[in-house]
Design an enzyme around this catalytic site. Structure first.
Site, PDB file in Angstrom:
ATOM      1  N   GLU A  85     -60.676 -94.765  50.450  1.00 60.32           N
ATOM      2  CA  GLU A  85     -60.940 -95.641  50.077  1.00 60.32           C
ATOM      3  C   GLU A  85     -62.202 -95.683  49.521  1.00 60.32           C
ATOM      4  OE1 GLU A  85     -59.822 -98.715  51.631  1.00 60.32           O
ATOM      5  OE2 GLU A  85     -60.237 -98.125  53.728  1.00 60.32           O
ATOM      6  N   ASP A 132     -51.321 -90.004  57.384  1.00 58.77           N
ATOM      7  CA  ASP A 132     -53.377 -91.146  58.627  1.00 58.77           C
ATOM      8  C   ASP A 132     -53.023 -91.793  59.282  1.00 58.77           C
ATOM      9  OD1 ASP A 132     -52.306 -93.248  57.286  1.00 58.77           O
ATOM     10  OD2 ASP A 132     -53.206 -93.961  55.478  1.00 58.77           O
ATOM     11  N   HIS A 138     -56.608 -98.133  47.718  1.00 51.39           N
ATOM     12  CA  HIS A 138     -57.038 -96.992  48.419  1.00 51.39           C
ATOM     13  C   HIS A 138     -55.946 -96.247  48.412  1.00 51.39           C
ATOM     14  CE1 HIS A 138     -55.946 -99.582  52.380  1.00 51.39           C
ATOM     15  NE2 HIS A 138     -54.830 -98.449  52.338  1.00 51.39           N
ATOM     16  N   ASN A 169     -57.199-102.803  48.218  1.00 52.17           N
ATOM     17  CA  ASN A 169     -58.235-102.401  47.263  1.00 52.17           C
ATOM     18  C   ASN A 169     -58.142-101.251  46.695  1.00 52.17           C
ATOM     19  OD1 ASN A 169     -58.511-100.036  49.520  1.00 52.17           O
ATOM     20  ND2 ASN A 169     -60.379-101.149  49.888  1.00 52.17           N
TER      21      ASN A 169
END
Length: 260
Positions: free
Chosen positions: A141, A65, A136, A134
């Site tokens: 996400e 990414d 991800h 979180n």
């Protein structure tokens, strides 16, 4: 997905590096998809220390990414990290390295280019992941719906607090990332997690509930995924696992020389 708990991040890095070395040694033309960030640093540094033990002439590397809307040369970009920690130290051939362009004039076309690369060169042989605060993985996400393939991602507030983004002078405005089908199609996955800050998310992940609100939980569906964590990250998990010293890696990864 199996789970192994180590004493320190350095122990995780040593073990992960041994698995990567084994795959390089036994898979001609290995396609390695590499994450960036603090979770992976120890593994990449250990690889670099032992680079005289294996050849990388045919190793292909795909960047997992990238932060979008920033210069590729930004010191905190995924590009800079991988070149400093992996591409350079392992002498990966430039033609064998593929990654998102952070400053593309057409991010959608950039994602199409990566999708076409995987259609032609994939699937990924070995995928290295970290766990977001979180839940991800890459820039997939938490959401009601997850994207299957490489796409432009809207970054969460949590992702924008990541140390890499926090230290950028030019802040990213989006993310570029592989999608969940790309990830789940990998032949083998290593998820590296350490630190007390990840303990709450680890507790949720190890509940084994599978939900798109915790994208990493989909890894429970993968046939060859391995979660390597340290005791700090595991500290809130009320489950019993075999002690790492009781697991013989030699039975699974012969000749790696790894020590649990």
């Amino acid at each position: 997905m199996d789970v192994r708990v180590f004493e320190t991040p350095e122990d995780i890095g040593s073990f992960a590096a041994s698995l990567i070395m084994y795959q390089i040694q036994t898979t001609d033309g290995l396609l390695l998809c590499a994450a960036t960030g603090n979770s992976t640093t120890a593994a990449y540094e250990k690889l670099a220390e032992n680079s005289d033990r294996f050849g990388t002439e045919t190793v292909r590397v795909l960047k997992l990414d990238e932060w979008g809307g920033i210069p590729m040369s930004d010191p905190q970009s995924c590009e800079t990290y991988l070149r400093e920690k992996l591409i350079g130290p392992l002498n990966i051939e430039e033609d064998n390295y593929t990654g998102f362009q952070s400053d593309s004039e057409d991010p959608g076309a950039e994602c199409k280019r990566i999708r076409e690369f995987l259609e032609d060169q994939g699937p990924i042989d070995l995928l290295i992941l970290g766990l977001g605060m979180n839940g991800h993985i890459a820039f997939n996400e938490p959401s009601e719906v997850l994207n299957p393939h490489a796409h432009v991602a809207t970054l969460s507030e949590m992702s924008m607090t990541h140390p890499m983004a926090f230290e950028m002078n030019v802040k990213p405005t989006y993310g570029l990332t592989l999608g969940m089908v790309d990830i789940m199609s990998a032949r083998q996955i290593l998820l590296l997690v350490h630190g007390i800050k990840k303990a709450e998310m680890m507790r949720e992940l190890l509940s084994r509930k599978i939900t798109t609100s915790l994208p990493a939980s989909l890894l429970w569906l993968h046939h060859n995924a391995h979660l390597l964590c340290d005791r700090d990250a595991f500290s809130l998990c009320n489950i019993e696992l075999p002690a790492v010293e009781d697991i013989s890696q030699a039975e699974i990864y012969p000749s790696t020389g790894a020590i649990l």
